[in-house]
Enzyme design. Sequence first.
Site, PDB file in Angstrom:
ATOM      1  N   ASN A 187       1.023  -1.268   0.034  1.00 28.27           N
ATOM      2  CA  ASN A 187       0.034  -0.093  -0.116  1.00 28.27           C
ATOM      3  C   ASN A 187       0.712   1.314   0.017  1.00 28.27           C
ATOM      4  O   ASN A 187       1.512   1.436   0.914  1.00 28.27           O
ATOM      5  CB  ASN A 187      -0.843   0.001   1.225  1.00 28.27           C
ATOM      6  CG  ASN A 187      -2.173   0.753   1.046  1.00 28.27           C
ATOM      7  OD1 ASN A 187      -2.421   1.144  -0.005  1.00 28.27           O
ATOM      8  ND2 ASN A 187      -3.177   1.096   1.959  1.00 28.27           N
ATOM      9  N   HIS A 217     -14.605  -5.590  10.450  1.00 30.38           N
ATOM     10  CA  HIS A 217     -14.358  -4.581  11.133  1.00 30.38           C
ATOM     11  C   HIS A 217     -15.532  -3.896  11.507  1.00 30.38           C
ATOM     12  O   HIS A 217     -16.584  -3.810  10.673  1.00 30.38           O
ATOM     13  CB  HIS A 217     -13.747  -3.595   9.888  1.00 30.38           C
ATOM     14  CG  HIS A 217     -12.361  -3.925   9.710  1.00 30.38           C
ATOM     15  ND1 HIS A 217     -11.216  -3.121   9.207  1.00 30.38           N
ATOM     16  CD2 HIS A 217     -11.451  -5.150   9.824  1.00 30.38           C
ATOM     17  CE1 HIS A 217     -10.194  -3.591   9.131  1.00 30.38           C
ATOM     18  NE2 HIS A 217     -10.260  -4.911   9.440  1.00 30.38           N
ATOM     19  N   HIS A 260      -2.785   0.635  16.283  1.00 34.51           N
ATOM     20  CA  HIS A 260      -2.101   1.192  15.122  1.00 34.51           C
ATOM     21  C   HIS A 260      -0.836   1.800  15.606  1.00 34.51           C
ATOM     22  O   HIS A 260      -0.492   3.071  14.989  1.00 34.51           O
ATOM     23  CB  HIS A 260      -2.902   2.328  14.461  1.00 34.51           C
ATOM     24  CG  HIS A 260      -4.071   1.751  13.554  1.00 34.51           C
ATOM     25  ND1 HIS A 260      -3.804   1.191  12.409  1.00 34.51           N
ATOM     26  CD2 HIS A 260      -5.274   1.921  13.633  1.00 34.51           C
ATOM     27  CE1 HIS A 260      -4.924   0.691  11.886  1.00 34.51           C
ATOM     28  NE2 HIS A 260      -5.570   1.169  12.599  1.00 34.51           N
ATOM     29  N   ARG A 291       0.803 -11.252  12.850  1.00 33.54           N
ATOM     30  CA  ARG A 291       0.179 -10.679  12.021  1.00 33.54           C
ATOM     31  C   ARG A 291       0.652 -10.796  10.537  1.00 33.54           C
ATOM     32  O   ARG A 291       0.069 -10.517   9.333  1.00 33.54           O
ATOM     33  CB  ARG A 291      -0.280  -9.095  12.288  1.00 33.54           C
ATOM     34  CG  ARG A 291      -1.043  -8.977  13.445  1.00 33.54           C
ATOM     35  CD  ARG A 291      -2.462  -8.820  13.311  1.00 33.54           C
ATOM     36  NE  ARG A 291      -2.862  -7.731  12.410  1.00 33.54           N
ATOM     37  CZ  ARG A 291      -3.946  -7.733  11.634  1.00 33.54           C
ATOM     38  NH1 ARG A 291      -4.394  -9.006  11.309  1.00 33.54           N
ATOM     39  NH2 ARG A 291      -4.112  -6.810  11.133  1.00 33.54           N
ATOM     40  N   HIS A 323      -2.911 -10.453   8.638  1.00 27.99           N
ATOM     41  CA  HIS A 323      -3.611  -9.011   8.168  1.00 27.99           C
ATOM     42  C   HIS A 323      -4.403  -9.505   7.012  1.00 27.99           C
ATOM     43  O   HIS A 323      -3.856 -10.223   6.159  1.00 27.99           O
ATOM     44  CB  HIS A 323      -2.162  -8.208   7.759  1.00 27.99           C
ATOM     45  CG  HIS A 323      -2.484  -6.939   7.137  1.00 27.99           C
ATOM     46  ND1 HIS A 323      -1.878  -6.221   6.663  1.00 27.99           N
ATOM     47  CD2 HIS A 323      -3.561  -6.121   7.955  1.00 27.99           C
ATOM     48  CE1 HIS A 323      -2.595  -4.632   6.325  1.00 27.99           C
ATOM     49  NE2 HIS A 323      -3.562  -4.955   7.296  1.00 27.99           N
ATOM     50  N   ASP A 367      -6.137  -3.968   1.299  1.00 26.17           N
ATOM     51  CA  ASP A 367      -4.982  -3.522   0.293  1.00 26.17           C
ATOM     52  C   ASP A 367      -4.200  -4.951   0.121  1.00 26.17           C
ATOM     53  O   ASP A 367      -3.176  -4.926  -0.466  1.00 26.17           O
ATOM     54  CB  ASP A 367      -3.916  -2.481   0.945  1.00 26.17           C
ATOM     55  CG  ASP A 367      -3.772  -2.733   2.489  1.00 26.17           C
ATOM     56  OD1 ASP A 367      -4.577  -2.388   3.155  1.00 26.17           O
ATOM     57  OD2 ASP A 367      -2.545  -2.970   2.809  1.00 26.17           O
ATOM     58  N   TRP A 389       1.652   6.068  13.964  1.00 32.35           N
ATOM     59  CA  TRP A 389       0.188   5.911  13.913  1.00 32.35           C
ATOM     60  C   TRP A 389       0.168   4.361  13.605  1.00 32.35           C
ATOM     61  O   TRP A 389       1.168   3.673  13.210  1.00 32.35           O
ATOM     62  CB  TRP A 389      -0.428   6.477  12.496  1.00 32.35           C
ATOM     63  CG  TRP A 389       0.139   6.494  11.390  1.00 32.35           C
ATOM     64  CD1 TRP A 389       1.438   7.004  10.887  1.00 32.35           C
ATOM     65  CD2 TRP A 389      -0.114   5.316  10.181  1.00 32.35           C
ATOM     66  NE1 TRP A 389       1.621   6.690   9.789  1.00 32.35           N
ATOM     67  CE2 TRP A 389       0.613   5.655   9.409  1.00 32.35           C
ATOM     68  CE3 TRP A 389      -1.499   4.847  10.304  1.00 32.35           C
ATOM     69  CZ2 TRP A 389       0.493   4.833   8.235  1.00 32.35           C
ATOM     70  CZ3 TRP A 389      -1.584   4.068   9.195  1.00 32.35           C
ATOM     71  CH2 TRP A 389      -0.512   3.945   8.181  1.00 32.35           C
TER      72      TRP A 389
HETATM   73  O1  EZ4 Z   1      -3.657   0.071   8.261  1.00 36.04           O
HETATM   74  O2  EZ4 Z   1      -4.080  -2.264   5.605  1.00 36.04           O
HETATM   75  O3  EZ4 Z   1      -5.509  -4.066  10.481  1.00 36.04           O
HETATM   76  N1  EZ4 Z   1      -5.578  -3.598   9.846  1.00 36.04           N
HETATM   77  C1  EZ4 Z   1      -4.976  -2.499   9.538  1.00 36.04           C
HETATM   78  C2  EZ4 Z   1      -5.056  -1.628   8.158  1.00 36.04           C
HETATM   79  C3  EZ4 Z   1      -3.815  -1.188   7.761  1.00 36.04           C
HETATM   80  C4  EZ4 Z   1      -3.608  -1.008   6.349  1.00 36.04           C
HETATM   81  C5  EZ4 Z   1      -2.376  -0.312   5.823  1.00 36.04           C
HETATM   82  O4  EZ4 Z   1      -2.314  -0.496   4.416  1.00 36.04           O
HETATM   83  O5  EZ4 Z   1      -4.222  -1.844  10.657  1.00 36.04           O
HETATM   84  O6  EZ4 Z   1      -6.021  -1.014   7.852  1.00 36.04           O
HETATM   85 CO    CO Z   2      -3.738  -2.842  11.940  1.00 43.90          CO
END
Ligand code: EZ4
Ligand code: CO
Length: 402
Positions: A37, A122, A212, A283, A312, A316, A402
Amino acid sequence: MKITDARVIVSCPGRNFVTLKVMTDGGVYGLGDATLNGREKAVASCLEDHLLPSLIGRDPANIEDVWHYFYKGAYWKRGGVNMAAIAAVDTALWDIKGKVLGTPVYNLIGGRSRDRIMVYAHVTGGDAAETVDRVHEATAAGFRAVRIQSGIPGIDHTYGVPHGRAPYEPAEPGLPREYFWDSSRYLNFIPKLFARVRQACGDELHLLHDVHHRLTPVEAARLGRELEPFHPFWIEDPVSGELQEGLRLLRAHSVVPVAIGEVFNSVYDYTALISEQLIDFVRLPPAHGGGITHALKTAAFASIYHVQTGFHGATDISPVGLAAALHCDLALNNFGIQEYMPHQEVVREVFSWNYECRDGDMYLSDRPGLGVDIDETKAKKYPYRPASLPVNRKTDGTVSYW
Ligand code: EZ4
Ligand code: CO
């Protein structure tokens, strides 16, 4: 068998994806996800200029050898761009092997350890009340695990909390936007959010939360302690991942389960975290961590220490990358949970896939290989559009994590 050609397809159906297609003299081809990304062109160049010229002519069956040729042979090891490029090559070779042998990839890496893959959805609200409403919507749709994020009182625009119901994409068109952050307001609010969601939704639902990377170790320890009564499934990226020692402090003060590593790119980012048992979930997905070959290695190392996977799976990661994760999820004994953020509808014009989410679980068909395809003519309809992840500043203007 020989690899005869390979090309990189950059396409933007709603968001940018980089896909590697590897062709063979047998007519079979394989796909790999090379999307990173905000750095899409860098991975495309790494493949086109550096990896692909020496991939042509090799036998696609020798996945382990090709992996090490590119990893050890590069001299400059690791790094997000390099490992995403190696991941794409590796994934495409597993896809080819599955198609040649007429079997799904999960069958080549141990077979099924389970029939279905628990995913988390989410759930995001502008405030706590809206977040509770949306949790109810997610549980009504069958999800048993939700990641709760919310707007924070006193902070104008927070990363990861989209306005309204617009499809959420972590990157936005153009140069990076700037968002604001205030750890003290955040820390005051999140335990209240968890209390409200628990009260409204009961004890059974798995609650996850993504920090984050924004907290200092001692702030993360405070958050962990204060969330303990609401028994989260995990907190994610509580401190920035490059500070491995930070997790020691958090661990010493809290028993909250910890997930980390969506910005990592190899098992070496995890050696202290896993061997010292400072985390509970890995992750790093195959697409960003050297592909299926290296994800299996990372997961095997984690399994020795009873650390599970929680790959993850934001938008993206392309359907190719998500499928690679799902094949691993189905096969690994130490699978924990899979992140799932559905792609925008327009993505179906370019990609077709073999997974389906029902009642909070993901199911994979037994299509040979990865089970995902790309329509190159449709991909051309959606040319690359520059997009960036935002930069965070503290409310006094200082650039922050962040
Ligand atoms: O910020 O995939 O857990 N998921 C996340 C995502 C990431 C993005 C970054 O490209 O934190 O939203
Ligand atoms: Co995340």
